[in-house]
Enzyme design. Sequence first.
Site, PDB file in Angstrom:
ATOM      1  CE  LYS A 113      -1.491   2.981   2.638  1.00  0.00           C
ATOM      2  NZ  LYS A 113      -1.788   4.235   1.833  1.00  0.00           N
TER       3      LYS A 113
ATOM      4  CD  GLU B 277      13.146   1.112   9.263  1.00  0.00           C
ATOM      5  OE1 GLU B 277      13.720   2.469   9.510  1.00  0.00           O
ATOM      6  OE2 GLU B 277      14.169   0.561   9.175  1.00  0.00           O
TER       7      GLU B 277
ATOM      8  CB  CYS C 118      13.209   8.900   8.032  1.00  0.00           C
ATOM      9  SG  CYS C 118      13.895   7.829   6.652  1.00  0.00           S
TER      10      CYS C 118
ATOM     11  CD  GLU D 209      10.521  13.235  11.037  1.00  0.00           C
ATOM     12  OE1 GLU D 209       9.223  12.653  11.069  1.00  0.00           O
ATOM     13  OE2 GLU D 209      10.835  12.814  10.223  1.00  0.00           O
TER      14      GLU D 209
HETATM   15  P1  NAD Z   1       2.211   8.738   7.318  1.00  0.00           P
HETATM   16  O1  NAD Z   1       2.447   8.342   8.757  1.00  0.00           O
HETATM   17  O2  NAD Z   1       0.680   9.764   6.980  1.00  0.00           O
HETATM   18  O3  NAD Z   1       2.199   8.149   6.497  1.00  0.00           O
HETATM   19  C1  NAD Z   1       2.710   6.891   5.957  1.00  0.00           C
HETATM   20  C2  NAD Z   1       1.770   5.511   5.291  1.00  0.00           C
HETATM   21  O4  NAD Z   1       1.165   5.133   6.337  1.00  0.00           O
HETATM   22  C3  NAD Z   1       1.140   6.543   4.555  1.00  0.00           C
HETATM   23  O5  NAD Z   1       0.886   5.021   3.431  1.00  0.00           O
HETATM   24  C4  NAD Z   1      -0.442   6.075   4.718  1.00  0.00           C
HETATM   25  O6  NAD Z   1      -1.569   6.346   3.964  1.00  0.00           O
HETATM   26  C5  NAD Z   1      -0.699   5.132   5.771  1.00  0.00           C
HETATM   27  N1  NAD Z   1      -1.400   5.465   7.096  1.00  0.00           N
HETATM   28  C6  NAD Z   1      -1.677   6.016   7.291  1.00  0.00           C
HETATM   29  N2  NAD Z   1      -2.662   5.888   8.711  1.00  0.00           N
HETATM   30  C7  NAD Z   1      -2.360   4.681   8.943  1.00  0.00           C
HETATM   31  C8  NAD Z   1      -2.840   3.466   9.203  1.00  0.00           C
HETATM   32  N3  NAD Z   1      -4.318   4.189  10.591  1.00  0.00           N
HETATM   33  N4  NAD Z   1      -2.840   2.342   9.406  1.00  0.00           N
HETATM   34  C9  NAD Z   1      -2.614   2.351   8.439  1.00  0.00           C
HETATM   35  N5  NAD Z   1      -1.709   2.829   6.985  1.00  0.00           N
HETATM   36  C10 NAD Z   1      -1.712   3.928   7.229  1.00  0.00           C
HETATM   37  O7  NAD Z   1       3.577   9.572   7.034  1.00  0.00           O
HETATM   38  P2  NAD Z   1       4.137  10.424   5.539  1.00  0.00           P
HETATM   39  O8  NAD Z   1       3.503  11.880   5.874  1.00  0.00           O
HETATM   40  O9  NAD Z   1       3.508   9.521   4.047  1.00  0.00           O
HETATM   41  O10 NAD Z   1       5.730  10.065   5.698  1.00  0.00           O
HETATM   42  C11 NAD Z   1       6.304  11.156   6.119  1.00  0.00           C
HETATM   43  C12 NAD Z   1       6.978   9.841   7.826  1.00  0.00           C
HETATM   44  O11 NAD Z   1       7.824   9.338   7.549  1.00  0.00           O
HETATM   45  C13 NAD Z   1       8.167  11.697   8.344  1.00  0.00           C
HETATM   46  O12 NAD Z   1       7.457  10.483   9.780  1.00  0.00           O
HETATM   47  C14 NAD Z   1       9.088  10.476   7.885  1.00  0.00           C
HETATM   48  O13 NAD Z   1      10.007  10.559   9.051  1.00  0.00           O
HETATM   49  C15 NAD Z   1       8.926   9.176   7.971  1.00  0.00           C
HETATM   50  N6  NAD Z   1       9.636   8.120   7.064  1.00  0.00           N
HETATM   51  C16 NAD Z   1      11.007   7.494   8.179  1.00  0.00           C
HETATM   52  C17 NAD Z   1      11.187   6.417   7.168  1.00  0.00           C
HETATM   53  C18 NAD Z   1      12.335   5.773   7.514  1.00  0.00           C
HETATM   54  O14 NAD Z   1      13.373   4.961   7.274  1.00  0.00           O
HETATM   55  N7  NAD Z   1      12.801   6.176   8.963  1.00  0.00           N
HETATM   56  C19 NAD Z   1      12.089   6.748   5.395  1.00  0.00           C
HETATM   57  C20 NAD Z   1      11.310   7.733   5.073  1.00  0.00           C
HETATM   58  C21 NAD Z   1       9.950   8.478   5.937  1.00  0.00           C
END
Ligand code: NAD
Length: 492
Positions: A174, A249, A283, A384
Site C-alpha cells: 500500500k 521505520e 527521515c 520533526e
Molecule cells: P504517514 O505516517 O502519514 O503515512 C505513511 C503511510 O501510512 C501512508 O501510506 C499512509 O496512507 C499510511 N497510513 C496512515 N495512517 C494509517 C493507519 N492508521 N493504518 C495504516 N496505514 C496508515 O507518513 P508520511 O507523511 O507519508 O511520511 C512522512 C513520515 O515518514 C515522516 O515522519 C518520516 O520521518 C517518515 N519516514 C521514515 C523513514 C525511515 O526509514 N525511518 C523513511 C521515510 C519517511
Amino acid sequence: MEHYQLFINNQWVDPNSGRWFDSLDPFTGEPWAKIPEGDSTDVNRAVEAAAAAFEGPWAALSPTERGAILYKMGTLIERDAQRIADAESRDNGKVMSEVFGQVKYTAKYFYYYGGLADKIHGSVVPMDKPKVFNMIRYEPMGVVASITPWNSSLLLSAWKIAPALAAGNTIVCKPSEFTSVSLYELAKLAEEAGMPPGVFNVISGFGADVGEPLIRHPKVARIAFTGGDEAGRRVYMTAAENFKRVSLELGGKSPNIVFDDADLEKAANGVITGIFSAGGQTCMAGSRLLLQESIHDEFVERLLAIARKAKAGDPSDKSTEVGPIATRPQFEKIMKYIDIAKSEGARCVAGGRALTGAGYGCGQFVEPTIFVDVTNDMRIAQEEVFGPVLSVLKFKDEADALRIANDTRFGLAAGVWTRSLHRTMFMTERLRAGTVWVNNYRSTSFTTPFGGYKDSGVGREGGMDSIKEYMEAKSVWISTDLDMPNPFVRKY
Ligand code: NAD
C-alpha cells in the site's frame, strides 16, 4: 492524464469503490494521474490471492528460482529507470538529479536479495542432551503488508519487497496516497519478470481504508511500515491485537556534530547534503547541527555561502537542486514550523520564506532555511519538521555534544565530523542512533542495516540479517533413540 488500476493476482482491476482520486504534480499543482481508491474489499481480494500464492506457485519454486525472478526485476528497473524516475518526480517533486540515481539504486536491492534467496542456511545445533539431533530451519511467514510514505515511495517499498519475497513470502503493497504511481510501474515489471500471480500486489488508497484493513486481515502475518510516528503507533497497536510481526521505520531529529578539528569544507558540504537533499523531506535529515563553539561563526558563514547558490525550480530540469515540497499540507506544516522557530527566539540567517512567482510553478517551495541561536529545548530542535530547515546549536566538548545529541525522543541517525580517532570512538560508541556516519552523511546501502533507536522505530531493514526479520525460526528436535520412556513410570 495517466490512469491506473489496482494490481491484484497479476490482473489490472478497477477498485470496488468505483472511485479514483487525483495525484497532483507538486510543481504545477495540477492533477496528472488518476489513482484507484482501494477499500477493504480490494484488500481482502489481494490478501487472499497472496495467501494462495504463498502456499501455491511461490512455494513451488526453489529459492534459486525465486531469486532469479527478483534479479530480473532489478534489470528491468534499471532498463526503465528514466520512465519510473519521471513518474516518481511528478508524484513527489524530487529533483531529477536525485530521483534518477535513487531509482537506479533501487535495482540493487533486488540484485542483493535475489542473490541472497538461496543462501539462507539453517543450522545444526550441538545439544546438551543425548540421542537427539536439533536443527534450526528458517521459514517464510506468509503474507506481508508493506505500507510506505510519500518521500521515497519506490525505494522504501523495495527495502521491504525484495527481502520479503526473497525469504519466500508474498506481499501486498500500500503506497502513500500521494505517491502511488511508481509502485504500479513496478507491478508492470513484476509481471514482465515472470512473477507468479498473487505474489506481488498493489492496492492504493488511504490509511483508514486500505492500511487498517490490511493490518487487521487475519491472513497477513507481517507488517513492514515506514511513515510518521503517529500512524506508526496506531499500526503497532492494531498489529499487537493479533500478535503480528512488525517493523516500523519512523521519524528522526538527527544531530550532525561538527568538531573543531574537522575538515570544515567537507563538513559544510556534508551538513548541507544532510538537510537540504530532497528538500529535507527524509527521515534521516540532519536537522540539528551541533557546532563546537570555537568554529560556530566561521562554519555558519560557510553554510550560507553554499545555501545561497542553491538553484530552485522545475524538478524535471536536470540542473535544478531544490524542488518543490511534495504536498500542500507538508508545505504548510514547514511554514508553520518556521513561524514557531521565530517565536521561540531562534534567529533566521538564511531563507525562512516561500518561493513564489515565475519559475516556481504553483509556489509550493520553501527556501533552504537556517536558524541559529537554537537551544535543544525548543520545539524546532525537538520536533520533526520534514523540510529544508536546519537548527544550529552550540556545544563545548565531547560530553556536551553527546548530551545534546542524545537529548531527543528520536534515534534514527547521527553524523560526526572530526579527524580524531578518540572522538570518533567516543561518539560512535555512545550516540543512541541506528546509524552513525563519521565524516560522511546520508549514505545508505542494501548491505547494511538501517533503522531506529527509541521513537524512530522497531527493527532493521537492509543487510543480510534483516531477511530473517521476514522469517520464523523453527527448532526441530529429532530423537535418535526411538525408545520414548513412559512418563507415568516414576523413577523415584
Ligand atoms: P504517514 O505516517 O502519514 O503515512 C505513511 C503511510 O501510512 C501512508 O501510506 C499512509 O496512507 C499510511 N497510513 C496512515 N495512517 C494509517 C493507519 N492508521 N493504518 C495504516 N496505514 C496508515 O507518513 P508520511 O507523511 O507519508 O511520511 C512522512 C513520515 O515518514 C515522516 O515522519 C518520516 O520521518 C517518515 N519516514 C521514515 C523513514 C525511515 O526509514 N525511518 C523513511 C521515510 C519517511
